[in-house]
Design a protein around this motif. Structure first.
Motif, mmCIF file in Angstrom:
data_model
loop_
_atom_site.group_PDB
_atom_site.id
_atom_site.type_symbol
_atom_site.label_atom_id
_atom_site.label_comp_id
_atom_site.label_asym_id
_atom_site.label_seq_id
_atom_site.Cartn_x
_atom_site.Cartn_y
_atom_site.Cartn_z
ATOM 1 N N ALA A 202 62.261 51.959 41.899
ATOM 2 C CA ALA A 202 62.883 53.171 42.042
ATOM 3 C C ALA A 202 63.844 53.366 40.940
ATOM 4 C CB ALA A 202 63.306 53.540 43.369
ATOM 5 N N ARG A 203 64.961 52.466 40.640
ATOM 6 C CA ARG A 203 65.942 52.461 40.048
ATOM 7 C C ARG A 203 65.426 52.723 38.633
ATOM 8 N NH1 ARG A 203 70.061 54.996 38.072
ATOM 9 N NH2 ARG A 203 71.489 53.835 37.182
ATOM 10 N N ILE A 204 64.340 51.946 38.168
ATOM 11 C CA ILE A 204 63.642 51.688 37.053
ATOM 12 C C ILE A 204 63.097 52.883 36.690
ATOM 13 C CG2 ILE A 204 61.714 50.691 35.219
ATOM 14 C CD1 ILE A 204 62.746 47.841 36.939
ATOM 15 N N LEU B 136 65.612 55.452 35.644
ATOM 16 C CA LEU B 136 65.939 55.336 34.216
ATOM 17 C C LEU B 136 64.938 55.761 33.421
ATOM 18 C CD1 LEU B 136 67.683 51.658 34.363
ATOM 19 C CD2 LEU B 136 68.784 53.906 34.336
ATOM 20 N N GLU B 137 63.672 55.564 33.440
ATOM 21 C CA GLU B 137 62.776 56.229 32.770
ATOM 22 C C GLU B 137 62.677 57.591 32.676
ATOM 23 O OE1 GLU B 137 59.369 53.926 34.557
ATOM 24 O OE2 GLU B 137 59.329 52.377 32.939
ATOM 25 N N PRO C 297 66.260 56.757 23.239
ATOM 26 C CA PRO C 297 66.279 55.211 23.780
ATOM 27 C C PRO C 297 65.199 54.761 24.112
ATOM 28 C CG PRO C 297 67.370 57.071 25.077
ATOM 29 C CD PRO C 297 66.909 57.508 23.915
ATOM 30 N N THR C 298 64.921 53.605 24.818
ATOM 31 C CA THR C 298 63.980 52.899 25.431
ATOM 32 C C THR C 298 64.457 51.804 26.392
ATOM 33 O OG1 THR C 298 63.681 51.145 23.942
ATOM 34 C CG2 THR C 298 62.479 53.133 23.448
ATOM 35 N N LEU C 299 63.562 51.876 27.424
ATOM 36 C CA LEU C 299 63.808 50.882 28.458
ATOM 37 C C LEU C 299 63.437 49.569 28.054
ATOM 38 C CD1 LEU C 299 65.318 51.719 30.973
ATOM 39 C CD2 LEU C 299 63.224 51.421 32.161
ATOM 40 N N GLN C 300 64.381 48.456 28.179
ATOM 41 C CA GLN C 300 64.040 47.100 27.534
ATOM 42 C C GLN C 300 64.474 46.149 28.627
ATOM 43 O OE1 GLN C 300 65.684 46.454 23.742
ATOM 44 N NE2 GLN C 300 65.493 48.500 23.133
ATOM 45 N N GLY D 200 68.902 50.041 29.206
ATOM 46 C CA GLY D 200 68.634 50.564 27.902
ATOM 47 C C GLY D 200 69.860 51.149 27.377
ATOM 48 N N GLN D 201 69.924 51.411 25.989
ATOM 49 C CA GLN D 201 71.272 51.823 25.521
ATOM 50 C C GLN D 201 70.850 53.132 24.513
ATOM 51 O OE1 GLN D 201 72.403 48.220 23.269
ATOM 52 N NE2 GLN D 201 74.477 48.659 24.313
ATOM 53 N N LEU D 202 71.523 53.893 24.825
ATOM 54 C CA LEU D 202 71.561 55.239 24.082
ATOM 55 C C LEU D 202 72.689 55.310 23.074
ATOM 56 C CD1 LEU D 202 70.757 58.129 23.733
ATOM 57 C CD2 LEU D 202 72.384 59.056 25.422
ATOM 58 N N ARG D 203 72.409 55.724 21.751
ATOM 59 C CA ARG D 203 73.406 55.792 20.669
ATOM 60 C C ARG D 203 73.389 57.352 20.339
ATOM 61 N NH1 ARG D 203 71.146 53.588 15.508
ATOM 62 N NH2 ARG D 203 71.734 55.870 14.716
ATOM 63 N N LEU D 204 74.766 57.953 20.676
ATOM 64 C CA LEU D 204 74.963 59.197 20.192
ATOM 65 C C LEU D 204 75.892 59.217 19.130
ATOM 66 C CD1 LEU D 204 75.977 60.891 23.870
ATOM 67 C CD2 LEU D 204 73.713 61.021 22.444
ATOM 68 N N ASP D 205 75.532 60.468 18.261
ATOM 69 C CA ASP D 205 76.663 60.753 17.305
ATOM 70 C C ASP D 205 77.464 61.860 17.859
ATOM 71 O OD1 ASP D 205 75.355 59.136 15.302
ATOM 72 O OD2 ASP D 205 74.087 60.660 14.625
ATOM 73 N N ASP D 206 78.815 61.511 17.708
ATOM 74 C CA ASP D 206 79.967 62.527 18.290
ATOM 75 C C ASP D 206 79.543 63.627 17.817
ATOM 76 O OD1 ASP D 206 82.595 62.158 19.890
ATOM 77 O OD2 ASP D 206 82.770 63.787 18.387
ATOM 78 N N LEU D 207 79.719 64.680 18.619
ATOM 79 C CA LEU D 207 79.342 66.134 18.448
ATOM 80 C C LEU D 207 80.649 66.820 17.563
ATOM 81 C CD1 LEU D 207 76.927 68.043 19.275
ATOM 82 C CD2 LEU D 207 78.625 68.567 20.909
ATOM 83 N N ASP D 208 81.961 66.175 17.575
ATOM 84 C CA ASP D 208 82.944 66.749 16.621
ATOM 85 C C ASP D 208 82.966 65.920 15.594
ATOM 86 O OD1 ASP D 208 83.509 69.146 18.580
ATOM 87 O OD2 ASP D 208 84.565 67.718 19.539
#
Length: 97
Positions: A13-15, A18-19, A49-52, A65-73
């Motif tokens: 359920a937790r996976i 995340l998906e 991102p992907t679940l790994q 999984g990890q998400l990479r964000l470019d800062d908005l400002d």
């Protein structure tokens, strides 16, 4: 050899939860994330991102999984967020151009 994560998940359920985040995090999407600790992060999704599979400190294997964000400002600043830290996602409108 697997990478390590601060938390891994084995519960189906937790996976699945995340998906369910993944379709909201497409390349180039501008988002405001609310994290589980209450912090807010605004940015543009650099790479969807992907679940790994990861190992935790005890050597057990599970999903995250990890998400990479470019800062908005400050786009040259990046944020790396574990998927299981995301409590809510708000999609922001694209930049008019």
């Amino acid at each position: 050899m697997s990478r390590t994560a601060p938390r891994i998940h084995l519960d189906p359920a937790r996976i699945a939860a995340l998906e369910a985040l993944l379709p909201q995090l497409n390349d180039g999407t501008r988002v405001e994330l609310t994290l589980s600790d209450g912090r807010r992060v605004l940015g543009t999704v650099a790479v969807r991102p992907t679940l790994q599979q990861y190992r935790d400190a005890g050597g057990d294997e599970g999903s995250n999984g990890q998400l990479r964000l470019d800062d908005l400002d400050t786009p040259v600043q990046q944020h790396v967020v574990w998927l299981d830290e995301i409590a809510a996602i708000r999609t922001l409108p694209p930049i008019a151009g």
